[in-house]
Design a protein around this motif. Structure first.
Motif, PDB file in Angstrom:
ATOM      1  N   GLY A 182       0.559  -0.887   0.039  1.00 24.30           N
ATOM      2  CA  GLY A 182      -0.178  -0.256  -0.247  1.00 24.30           C
ATOM      3  C   GLY A 182       0.546   1.216  -0.323  1.00 24.30           C
ATOM      4  N   TYR A 183       1.643   1.347   0.557  1.00 21.90           N
ATOM      5  CA  TYR A 183       2.507   2.077   0.539  1.00 21.90           C
ATOM      6  C   TYR A 183       3.303   2.842  -0.847  1.00 21.90           C
ATOM      7  N   LYS A 184       4.172   1.592  -0.966  1.00 21.90           N
ATOM      8  CA  LYS A 184       4.402   2.453  -2.629  1.00 21.90           C
ATOM      9  C   LYS A 184       2.687   2.792  -3.912  1.00 21.90           C
ATOM     10  N   ILE A 185       1.566   1.905  -4.044  1.00 23.09           N
ATOM     11  CA  ILE A 185       0.964   2.133  -4.170  1.00 23.09           C
ATOM     12  C   ILE A 185       0.650   4.150  -3.983  1.00 23.09           C
ATOM     13  N   LEU A 186       1.153   4.135  -2.584  1.00 22.01           N
ATOM     14  CA  LEU A 186       0.710   6.131  -2.703  1.00 22.01           C
ATOM     15  C   LEU A 186       1.899   6.595  -2.978  1.00 22.01           C
ATOM     16  N   LEU A 187       3.001   6.184  -2.687  1.00 19.90           N
ATOM     17  CA  LEU A 187       4.226   6.927  -3.523  1.00 19.90           C
ATOM     18  C   LEU A 187       4.246   6.806  -4.853  1.00 19.90           C
ATOM     19  N   ASP A 188       4.115   5.342  -5.510  1.00 18.29           N
ATOM     20  CA  ASP A 188       3.903   5.574  -7.341  1.00 18.29           C
ATOM     21  C   ASP A 188       2.820   7.225  -7.400  1.00 18.29           C
ATOM     22  N   LEU A 189       1.485   6.858  -6.676  1.00 17.24           N
ATOM     23  CA  LEU A 189       0.754   8.436  -6.848  1.00 17.24           C
ATOM     24  C   LEU A 189       1.287   9.025  -7.072  1.00 17.24           C
ATOM     25  N   LEU A 190       2.329   9.767  -5.594  1.00 15.26           N
ATOM     26  CA  LEU A 190       2.529  11.073  -5.979  1.00 15.26           C
ATOM     27  C   LEU A 190       3.493  10.971  -6.853  1.00 15.26           C
ATOM     28  N   ALA A 191       4.236  10.311  -6.871  1.00  9.20           N
ATOM     29  CA  ALA A 191       5.117  10.194  -8.378  1.00  9.20           C
ATOM     30  C   ALA A 191       4.220  10.086  -9.699  1.00  9.20           C
ATOM     31  N   GLU A 192       3.196  10.069  -9.755  1.00 10.13           N
ATOM     32  CA  GLU A 192       2.409  10.785 -11.363  1.00 10.13           C
ATOM     33  C   GLU A 192       2.188  11.640 -11.302  1.00 10.13           C
ATOM     34  N   TYR A 193       2.062  12.005  -9.989  1.00  8.89           N
ATOM     35  CA  TYR A 193       1.653  13.793 -10.175  1.00  8.89           C
ATOM     36  C   TYR A 193       2.523  14.434  -9.877  1.00  8.89           C
ATOM     37  N   GLY A 194       3.788  14.393  -9.717  1.00  7.32           N
ATOM     38  CA  GLY A 194       4.758  15.201  -9.674  1.00  7.32           C
ATOM     39  C   GLY A 194       5.889  15.423  -8.955  1.00  7.32           C
ATOM     40  N   ASP A 195       5.317  14.365  -7.350  1.00 10.39           N
ATOM     41  CA  ASP A 195       6.554  14.404  -6.194  1.00 10.39           C
ATOM     42  C   ASP A 195       7.894  14.292  -7.067  1.00 10.39           C
ATOM     43  N   THR A 196       8.639  15.042  -6.437  1.00 11.60           N
ATOM     44  CA  THR A 196       9.699  15.273  -6.719  1.00 11.60           C
ATOM     45  C   THR A 196      10.573  14.848  -5.069  1.00 11.60           C
ATOM     46  N   ALA A 197      11.872  14.361  -5.294  1.00  9.90           N
ATOM     47  CA  ALA A 197      12.617  14.519  -4.089  1.00  9.90           C
ATOM     48  C   ALA A 197      12.669  16.313  -3.544  1.00  9.90           C
ATOM     49  N   GLU A 198      13.403  16.961  -4.721  1.00  6.08           N
ATOM     50  CA  GLU A 198      13.486  18.592  -4.272  1.00  6.08           C
ATOM     51  C   GLU A 198      12.184  18.854  -4.532  1.00  6.08           C
ATOM     52  N   HIS A 199      10.821  18.784  -4.805  1.00  8.24           N
ATOM     53  CA  HIS A 199       9.922  19.666  -4.509  1.00  8.24           C
ATOM     54  C   HIS A 199       8.986  18.327  -4.140  1.00  8.24           C
ATOM     55  N   PRO A 200       8.457  18.048  -2.608  1.00  5.87           N
ATOM     56  CA  PRO A 200       7.677  16.985  -2.746  1.00  5.87           C
ATOM     57  C   PRO A 200       6.522  17.713  -2.629  1.00  5.87           C
ATOM     58  N   ILE A 201       4.651  16.699  -2.352  1.00  4.23           N
ATOM     59  CA  ILE A 201       4.182  17.072  -2.277  1.00  4.23           C
ATOM     60  C   ILE A 201       3.572  16.987  -1.103  1.00  4.23           C
ATOM     61  N   PRO A 202       3.071  18.019  -0.596  1.00  3.34           N
ATOM     62  CA  PRO A 202       2.745  18.056   1.268  1.00  3.34           C
ATOM     63  C   PRO A 202       1.369  17.050   1.682  1.00  3.34           C
ATOM     64  N   VAL A 203       1.595  16.981   2.360  1.00  2.00           N
ATOM     65  CA  VAL A 203       0.738  16.089   2.906  1.00  2.00           C
ATOM     66  C   VAL A 203      -0.448  16.033   4.094  1.00  2.00           C
ATOM     67  N   ALA A 204      -1.589  16.708   4.044  1.00  2.00           N
ATOM     68  CA  ALA A 204      -1.702  15.933   5.748  1.00  2.00           C
ATOM     69  C   ALA A 204      -3.320  15.131   6.303  1.00  2.00           C
ATOM     70  N   ILE A 205      -3.225  14.859   7.786  1.00  2.69           N
ATOM     71  CA  ILE A 205      -3.317  13.307   8.156  1.00  2.69           C
ATOM     72  C   ILE A 205      -3.257  13.703   9.536  1.00  2.69           C
ATOM     73  N   GLU A 206      -4.563  12.667  10.030  1.00  4.55           N
ATOM     74  CA  GLU A 206      -4.703  13.170  11.017  1.00  4.55           C
ATOM     75  C   GLU A 206      -4.040  12.281  12.514  1.00  4.55           C
ATOM     76  N   THR A 207      -3.009  11.853  12.040  1.00  2.19           N
ATOM     77  CA  THR A 207      -2.158  11.418  12.944  1.00  2.19           C
ATOM     78  C   THR A 207       0.022  11.624  12.700  1.00  2.19           C
ATOM     79  N   SER A 208       0.436  11.628  13.946  1.00  6.14           N
ATOM     80  CA  SER A 208       1.354  12.089  13.997  1.00  6.14           C
ATOM     81  C   SER A 208       2.441  10.944  13.672  1.00  6.14           C
ATOM     82  N   ARG A 209       2.172   9.490  14.542  1.00  7.20           N
ATOM     83  CA  ARG A 209       3.311   9.027  14.223  1.00  7.20           C
ATOM     84  C   ARG A 209       2.111   7.430  13.488  1.00  7.20           C
ATOM     85  N   GLY A 210       3.486   6.180  13.347  1.00  5.06           N
ATOM     86  CA  GLY A 210       2.963   5.414  12.775  1.00  5.06           C
ATOM     87  C   GLY A 210       4.083   4.987  11.943  1.00  5.06           C
ATOM     88  N   LEU A 211       3.921   3.341  11.416  1.00  2.00           N
ATOM     89  CA  LEU A 211       4.522   3.251   9.667  1.00  2.00           C
ATOM     90  C   LEU A 211       4.635   4.350   8.421  1.00  2.00           C
TER      91      LEU A 211
END
Length: 415
Positions: free
Chosen positions: A42-71
């Motif tokens: 599931g994490y790989k699918i997420l990262l691939d989705l972000l990369a598909e829409y232009g996520d790069t190491a220098e300009h990553p897409i910001p993410v909002a989530i309701e927790t600060s812990r976990g894998l």
């Protein structure tokens, strides 16, 4: 991040087994949504989705989530990506902006989180970029704090039970620091779980119990005192009830033993890890801060020095600065209730111990009590507020605490 002059935002509604992901552009249009599992696939699918829409190491897409812990958060925090931990209560308020029917769904919540970043990213803080060592110290310090609270809770339960049928045990350990949490007290209770058995203990048996617990000095004197306490006159429960209460006490004693062992082991782990941090010498230079309490402070502050814009933000985060409520002709100044509870608790202990090692801190506390009429807790909170501002300055400039600079002596008083 920009992709063809379009800024992309990501929102994730997390759960125990699956997560919902939503991507929106700067106009609020939904670009993509996915339902992923909480595993490596599931994490790989997420990262691939972000990369598909232009996520790069220098300009990553910001993410909002309701927790600060976990894998999942650990995977997202790799690199320069900004991850915003949105309070669930705040997310619920934002949900009402999109629909007044109070409908709710996991994909809808992911969309709401993405729109929070789109409209109000400036009003939310990303997770701090703490080092791995600081995060490891935070894990150990918080676990040790939890173990200490569990130990005290177990001791309180045991004391409440002993008051019902075994007051002699409480009188026997009353003169010891930490009372029932001491190894000698636990060994005595294990040897004699009921007052009837305690009254039959000889001086030799009591001495042997103290030695098994690790006591080295004053054994014979303590054994004589405890023997007299156990043989004094007390009220008793019926024998059958007393025996049952003794069995209950032994069960609570096992839990207290585990809590004491956990607190001691975690304390040793903190003592090994905390001095390795570059900010440890600055924190330990402050009066009232030792290794354990200093580690708790570092755990909540982190070592990302750009996390707080100034000392005022840190004081508000810790709950040491007051909050003003004004409406019309009414105005009130009260203490903060929304705060970092762990840091606030550590600050209370810090301010309680600081006057013993700092004449300036002691004079500040007495001035708040006498001249301003503060209660004890309010005076300690004010002292913590001042010490926290000084700590912020010292960490930013990597300076050690200086008594004269922190609490300058007035010229008239010096004369």
């Amino acid at each position: 991040m920009e992709r063809e002059d379009t800024v992309i935002y990501c929102g994730i509604d997390w759960a125990e087994r699956t997560h919902d992901v939503a991507l929106v552009d700067d106009t609020g249009q939904l670009l993509a949504k996915r339902h992923i599992t909480d595993d490596a696939a599931g994490y790989k699918i997420l990262l691939d989705l972000l990369a598909e829409y232009g996520d790069t190491a220098e300009h990553p897409i910001p993410v909002a989530i309701e927790t600060s812990r976990g894998l999942l958060v650990a995977v997202l925090r790799q690199g320069k990506r900004k991850v915003f931990a949105i309070n669930p209560m705040a997310a619920a308020r934002y949900r009402d902006r999109h629909s007044v029917s109070r409908k709710k769904s996991d994909p809808g919540d992911a969309l709401v989180l993405a729109n929070i970043l789109r409209t109000d990213m400036h009003a939310h803080r990303p997770l701090p970029g703490d080092s791995d060592l600081a995060r490891a110290i935070a894990v150990l310090a918080r676990a040790q704090q939890d173990a200490t609270w569990n130990r005290q809770q177990g001791a309180n339960q045991l004391r409440s039970l002993l008051r019902e049928y075994y007051p002699a045990a409480l009188d026997a350990v009353a003169t010891w620091t930490n009372g029932l949490c001491r190894p000698e007290a636990r060994e005595l209770l294990r040897t004699a779980p009921t007052p009837a058995r305690a009254a039959r203990l000889s001086r030799t048996q009591i001495s042997a119990a103290l030695k098994r617990a690790g006591r080295k000095r004053g054994i014979e004197t303590e054994a004589g005192r405890i023997r007299e306490v156990f043989r004094a006159e007390y009220a008793h429960q019926p024998p059958l009830v007393e025996g049952a209460l003794g069995q209950q006490m032994l069960a609570l004693l096992v839990q207290l033993e585990a809590a004491c062992t956990a607190a001691d082991d975690l304390a040793k782990a903190v003592e090994e890890a905390f001095p390795q941090h570059p900010d440890a010498d600055v924190i330990l230079s402050f009066p009232g801060l030792g290794v354990q309490l200093g580690a708790r402070v570092l755990a909540e502050l982190g070592d990302d020095h750009s996390r707080f814009a100034d000392a005022r933000g840190l004081k508000a985060y810790a709950g040491s600065s007051p909050i003003t409520r004004a409406s019309g002709k009414k105005s009130s100044i009260t203490r903060r209730r929304i705060k970092n509870d762990r840091l606030n608790h550590a600050g209370y202990l810090w301010a309680f111990a600081a006057p013993n090692g700092s004449p300036g801190a002691k004079a500040h506390y007495r001035r708040r009590r006498d001249a301003h009429g503060d209660w004890h807790a309010a005076a300690l909170r004010n002292l913590f507020n001042r010490l926290l501002g000084q700590l912020y300055h010292c960490i930013q400039h990597h300076q050690l605490f200086d008594e004269q600079t922190a609490f300058p002596t007035p010229l008239a008083a010096a004369a």
